[in-house]
Design a protein around this motif. Structure first.
Motif, PDB file in Angstrom:
ATOM      1  N   SER A 267       0.851  -1.192   0.000  1.00  0.00           N
ATOM      2  CA  SER A 267       0.000   0.000   0.000  1.00  0.00           C
ATOM      3  C   SER A 267       0.888   1.245   0.000  1.00  0.00           C
ATOM      4  CB  SER A 267      -0.917  -0.009   1.221  1.00  0.00           C
ATOM      5  OG  SER A 267      -0.153   0.158   2.397  1.00  0.00           O
ATOM      6  N   GLU A 268       0.301   2.374  -0.330  1.00  0.00           N
ATOM      7  CA  GLU A 268       1.100   3.607  -0.332  1.00  0.00           C
ATOM      8  C   GLU A 268       1.475   3.965   1.111  1.00  0.00           C
ATOM      9  OE1 GLU A 268      -1.209   6.877  -1.797  1.00  0.00           O
ATOM     10  OE2 GLU A 268      -2.911   6.376  -0.545  1.00  0.00           O
ATOM     11  N   PHE A 269       2.459   4.812   1.259  1.00  0.00           N
ATOM     12  CA  PHE A 269       2.886   5.154   2.616  1.00  0.00           C
ATOM     13  C   PHE A 269       3.377   6.589   2.707  1.00  0.00           C
ATOM     14  CE2 PHE A 269       6.588   3.283   0.496  1.00  0.00           C
ATOM     15  CZ  PHE A 269       7.617   4.137   0.818  1.00  0.00           C
ATOM     16  N   ASN A 270       3.494   7.062   3.943  1.00  0.00           N
ATOM     17  CA  ASN A 270       4.100   8.369   4.220  1.00  0.00           C
ATOM     18  C   ASN A 270       5.311   8.134   5.089  1.00  0.00           C
ATOM     19  OD1 ASN A 270       2.138  10.132   2.966  1.00  0.00           O
ATOM     20  ND2 ASN A 270       0.747   9.477   4.593  1.00  0.00           N
ATOM     21  N   ASP A 271       6.433   8.661   4.655  1.00  0.00           N
ATOM     22  CA  ASP A 271       7.652   8.489   5.434  1.00  0.00           C
ATOM     23  C   ASP A 271       7.682   9.404   6.647  1.00  0.00           C
ATOM     24  OD1 ASP A 271       9.319   6.458   4.636  1.00  0.00           O
ATOM     25  OD2 ASP A 271      10.269   7.630   3.040  1.00  0.00           O
ATOM     26  N   ASN A 272       8.302   8.921   7.695  1.00  0.00           N
ATOM     27  CA  ASN A 272       8.718   9.771   8.789  1.00  0.00           C
ATOM     28  C   ASN A 272      10.032  10.398   8.303  1.00  0.00           C
ATOM     29  OD1 ASN A 272      10.233  10.639  11.012  1.00  0.00           O
ATOM     30  ND2 ASN A 272       9.262   9.137  12.371  1.00  0.00           N
ATOM     31  N   VAL A 273      10.072  11.717   8.195  1.00  0.00           N
ATOM     32  CA  VAL A 273      11.207  12.384   7.539  1.00  0.00           C
ATOM     33  C   VAL A 273      12.564  12.011   8.170  1.00  0.00           C
ATOM     34  CG1 VAL A 273      12.121  14.592   6.729  1.00  0.00           C
ATOM     35  CG2 VAL A 273       9.660  14.279   6.962  1.00  0.00           C
ATOM     36  N   GLN A 274      12.571  11.904   9.508  1.00  0.00           N
ATOM     37  CA  GLN A 274      13.827  11.555  10.191  1.00  0.00           C
ATOM     38  C   GLN A 274      14.236  10.104   9.937  1.00  0.00           C
ATOM     39  OE1 GLN A 274      12.036  14.031  12.353  1.00  0.00           O
ATOM     40  NE2 GLN A 274      13.592  15.283  11.348  1.00  0.00           N
ATOM     41  N   HIS A 275      13.231   9.249   9.774  1.00  0.00           N
ATOM     42  CA  HIS A 275      13.512   7.817   9.630  1.00  0.00           C
ATOM     43  C   HIS A 275      12.755   7.237   8.441  1.00  0.00           C
ATOM     44  CE1 HIS A 275      15.339   8.025  13.591  1.00  0.00           C
ATOM     45  NE2 HIS A 275      14.249   8.625  14.027  1.00  0.00           N
ATOM     46  N   PRO A 276      13.255   7.469   7.232  1.00  0.00           N
ATOM     47  CA  PRO A 276      12.532   6.978   6.052  1.00  0.00           C
ATOM     48  C   PRO A 276      12.484   5.442   5.995  1.00  0.00           C
ATOM     49  CG  PRO A 276      14.637   7.960   5.433  1.00  0.00           C
ATOM     50  CD  PRO A 276      14.462   8.217   6.884  1.00  0.00           C
ATOM     51  N   ARG A 277      11.431   4.955   5.397  1.00  0.00           N
ATOM     52  CA  ARG A 277      11.236   3.503   5.257  1.00  0.00           C
ATOM     53  C   ARG A 277      12.420   2.907   4.484  1.00  0.00           C
ATOM     54  NH1 ARG A 277       8.410  -0.153   1.576  1.00  0.00           N
ATOM     55  NH2 ARG A 277       6.971  -1.547   2.661  1.00  0.00           N
ATOM     56  N   LEU A 278      12.921   1.789   4.984  1.00  0.00           N
ATOM     57  CA  LEU A 278      14.034   1.105   4.308  1.00  0.00           C
ATOM     58  C   LEU A 278      13.870  -0.398   4.435  1.00  0.00           C
ATOM     59  CD1 LEU A 278      16.876   0.910   2.960  1.00  0.00           C
ATOM     60  CD2 LEU A 278      17.860   1.150   5.258  1.00  0.00           C
ATOM     61  N   LEU A 279      13.879  -1.067   3.303  1.00  0.00           N
ATOM     62  CA  LEU A 279      13.857  -2.523   3.288  1.00  0.00           C
ATOM     63  C   LEU A 279      15.022  -3.041   2.458  1.00  0.00           C
ATOM     64  CD1 LEU A 279      10.554  -1.669   3.345  1.00  0.00           C
ATOM     65  CD2 LEU A 279      10.430  -4.138   3.468  1.00  0.00           C
ATOM     66  N   PHE A 280      15.580  -4.168   2.879  1.00  0.00           N
ATOM     67  CA  PHE A 280      16.575  -4.862   2.058  1.00  0.00           C
ATOM     68  C   PHE A 280      15.837  -5.930   1.270  1.00  0.00           C
ATOM     69  CE2 PHE A 280      19.815  -3.947   5.567  1.00  0.00           C
ATOM     70  CZ  PHE A 280      20.342  -2.864   4.883  1.00  0.00           C
ATOM     71  N   ARG A 281      16.079  -5.973  -0.004  1.00  0.00           N
ATOM     72  CA  ARG A 281      15.422  -6.992  -0.823  1.00  0.00           C
ATOM     73  C   ARG A 281      16.463  -7.868  -1.510  1.00  0.00           C
ATOM     74  NH1 ARG A 281      12.572  -4.558  -5.621  1.00  0.00           N
ATOM     75  NH2 ARG A 281      14.693  -4.647  -6.365  1.00  0.00           N
ATOM     76  N   ALA A 282      16.381  -9.158  -1.254  1.00  0.00           N
ATOM     77  CA  ALA A 282      17.276 -10.120  -1.887  1.00  0.00           C
ATOM     78  C   ALA A 282      16.439 -11.054  -2.741  1.00  0.00           C
ATOM     79  CB  ALA A 282      18.031 -10.911  -0.824  1.00  0.00           C
ATOM     80  N   ARG A 283      16.817 -11.175  -4.000  1.00  0.00           N
ATOM     81  CA  ARG A 283      16.092 -12.056  -4.922  1.00  0.00           C
ATOM     82  C   ARG A 283      17.028 -13.175  -5.346  1.00  0.00           C
ATOM     83  NH1 ARG A 283      13.914  -7.243  -8.850  1.00  0.00           N
ATOM     84  NH2 ARG A 283      11.877  -6.925  -7.881  1.00  0.00           N
ATOM     85  N   TYR A 284      16.501 -14.388  -5.338  1.00  0.00           N
ATOM     86  CA  TYR A 284      17.329 -15.562  -5.641  1.00  0.00           C
ATOM     87  C   TYR A 284      16.745 -16.371  -6.785  1.00  0.00           C
ATOM     88  CZ  TYR A 284      19.100 -14.607  -0.929  1.00  0.00           C
ATOM     89  OH  TYR A 284      19.627 -14.022   0.185  1.00  0.00           O
ATOM     90  N   HIS A 285      17.640 -17.070  -7.456  1.00  0.00           N
ATOM     91  CA  HIS A 285      17.182 -17.922  -8.550  1.00  0.00           C
ATOM     92  C   HIS A 285      16.622 -19.243  -8.042  1.00  0.00           C
ATOM     93  CE1 HIS A 285      20.117 -15.472 -11.205  1.00  0.00           C
ATOM     94  NE2 HIS A 285      18.939 -14.886 -11.080  1.00  0.00           N
ATOM     95  N   GLU A 286      17.005 -19.650  -6.832  1.00  0.00           N
ATOM     96  CA  GLU A 286      16.482 -20.922  -6.345  1.00  0.00           C
ATOM     97  C   GLU A 286      15.368 -20.714  -5.321  1.00  0.00           C
ATOM     98  OE1 GLU A 286      19.451 -19.204  -5.116  1.00  0.00           O
ATOM     99  OE2 GLU A 286      20.643 -21.043  -5.366  1.00  0.00           O
ATOM    100  N   ARG A 287      14.626 -21.783  -5.072  1.00  0.00           N
ATOM    101  CA  ARG A 287      13.603 -21.786  -4.033  1.00  0.00           C
ATOM    102  C   ARG A 287      14.253 -22.109  -2.702  1.00  0.00           C
ATOM    103  NH1 ARG A 287       8.110 -23.136  -5.017  1.00  0.00           N
ATOM    104  NH2 ARG A 287       8.208 -24.710  -3.386  1.00  0.00           N
ATOM    105  N   ILE A 288      13.489 -21.915  -1.641  1.00  0.00           N
ATOM    106  CA  ILE A 288      13.918 -22.282  -0.298  1.00  0.00           C
ATOM    107  C   ILE A 288      14.129 -23.792  -0.256  1.00  0.00           C
ATOM    108  CG2 ILE A 288      13.135 -22.393   2.105  1.00  0.00           C
ATOM    109  CD1 ILE A 288      11.371 -19.847   1.288  1.00  0.00           C
ATOM    110  N   ALA A 289      15.300 -24.216   0.195  1.00  0.00           N
ATOM    111  CA  ALA A 289      15.626 -25.646   0.212  1.00  0.00           C
ATOM    112  C   ALA A 289      14.647 -26.393   1.117  1.00  0.00           C
ATOM    113  CB  ALA A 289      17.055 -25.840   0.708  1.00  0.00           C
ATOM    114  N   GLY A 290      14.164 -27.524   0.626  1.00  0.00           N
ATOM    115  CA  GLY A 290      13.267 -28.344   1.444  1.00  0.00           C
ATOM    116  C   GLY A 290      11.797 -27.986   1.278  1.00  0.00           C
ATOM    117  N   THR A 291      11.486 -27.137   0.283  1.00  0.00           N
ATOM    118  CA  THR A 291      10.064 -26.790   0.059  1.00  0.00           C
ATOM    119  C   THR A 291       9.619 -27.302  -1.307  1.00  0.00           C
ATOM    120  OG1 THR A 291      10.576 -24.637  -0.926  1.00  0.00           O
ATOM    121  CG2 THR A 291      10.203 -24.698   1.452  1.00  0.00           C
TER     122      THR A 291
END
Ligand SMILES: [Fe+2]
Length: 291
Positions: A267-291
């Protein structure tokens, strides 16, 4: 190899379907697993996380171990066999992208993930070539927004199941190799990414299901035949329904999503100016092992 995702094998499908519906998680709180040290999971924690992923292709972990960095995300993923990071032209050196609002970065601000706007339902890398299929993903929250920025999550296997129950021909249409085309994207230097034509649903070499999808209506071309359009319509209806399998959640600092690239939105969001939203995104070619 036998797969339940074969339209000619309804016995195998029905067996899989029974098990899937029996174990799929519908209570979002059950999807959340607390962990102590993301760098060194205990076997109890690892089993709890894996259990959710086996049942619903995703888990939300929550740790008090703050703050995180890219190395933490990488080490966390390794414990689930996630090692082939997709090299993204906007990603940092380690192949892990910092998703945050980039108001003054001409290259990034053209892309919705780097704004505070809503992102429609999609799986990651739907525009990638087949050799760069994204099967696994980690989204780790360092800082949440001042307001908004919730995610909805939906196991793509449930979507397959609902559509197949409704009409086998929907699945036939969405597994066609020419079902969905993402047009080429040109930048100021010419063609940055060629057009990608491919199916919505496909079966991986290990017989698991992959889904390639975006609910965006611009920069996408659906095969123009009645059954494909009806299937896309049925899929859109599912995504706007109040299906019990749709999870609504907001990642807070220390929380993250580990998944087999399930459907998700933001959904859309509004940042807190002092603490902007931050996410780390890691994308992999394989699936989670064992699933
Ligand atoms: Fe995404």
């Amino acid at each position: 190899m036998q797969t339940p995702f074969d339209l000619d094998n309804s016995a195998s499908y029905l067996r899989w379907r029974d098990q899937k519906l029996k174990h799929a998680i519908t209570d979002t709180s059950e999807l959340i697993v607390e962990i102590k040290d993301p760098l060194a999971l205990t076997s109890f924690e690892h089993n709890a996380l894996l259990d959710r992923c086996q049942r619903s292709n995703m888990v939300i972990y929550a740790t008090r171990d703050l703050p995180a960095d890219e190395a933490m995300v990488r080490q966390f993923g390794l414990q689930f066999g996630l090692k082939s990071l997709d090299a993204n032209w906007l990603a940092g050196e380690q192949g892990i992208t910092r998703v945050t609002v980039c108001a003054n970065d001409g290259k990034r601000q053209a892309y919705i993930p780097y704004t505070d706007r809503a992102i429609k339902w999609h799986t990651d890398g739907y525009y990638n070539s087949p050799d760069r299929t994204i099967r696994g993903m980690i989204l780790h929250c360092v800082q949440s927004a001042g307001q908004g920025g919730e995610n909805r999550l939906l196991d793509h296997e449930i979507v397959y199941l609902m559509l197949r129950d409704e009409n086998c021909d929907f699945i036939r249409a969405l597994t066609a190799p020419d079902a969905m085309t993402i047009p080429e994207r040109a930048d100021e230097h010419g063609v940055a990414r060629p057009a990608q034509t491919g199916p919505v649903f496909s079966v991986n070499a290990d017989s698991t299901l992959h889904m390639r999808y975006t609910a965006r209506t611009r920069s996408i071309e659906w095969k123009q035949d009645p059954i494909t359009l009806a299937a896309v319509n049925a899929l859109e209806k599912l995504l706007t329904s109040d299906l019990v399998h749709i999870h609504r959640t907001r990642l807070e600092p220390g929380m993250g999503l580990l998944c087999n690239n399930v459907l998700h939105d933001r959904s859309e969001f509004n940042d807190n100016v002092q603490h902007p939203r931050l996410l780390f995104r890691a994308r992999y070619h394989e699936r989670i092992a064992g699933t």
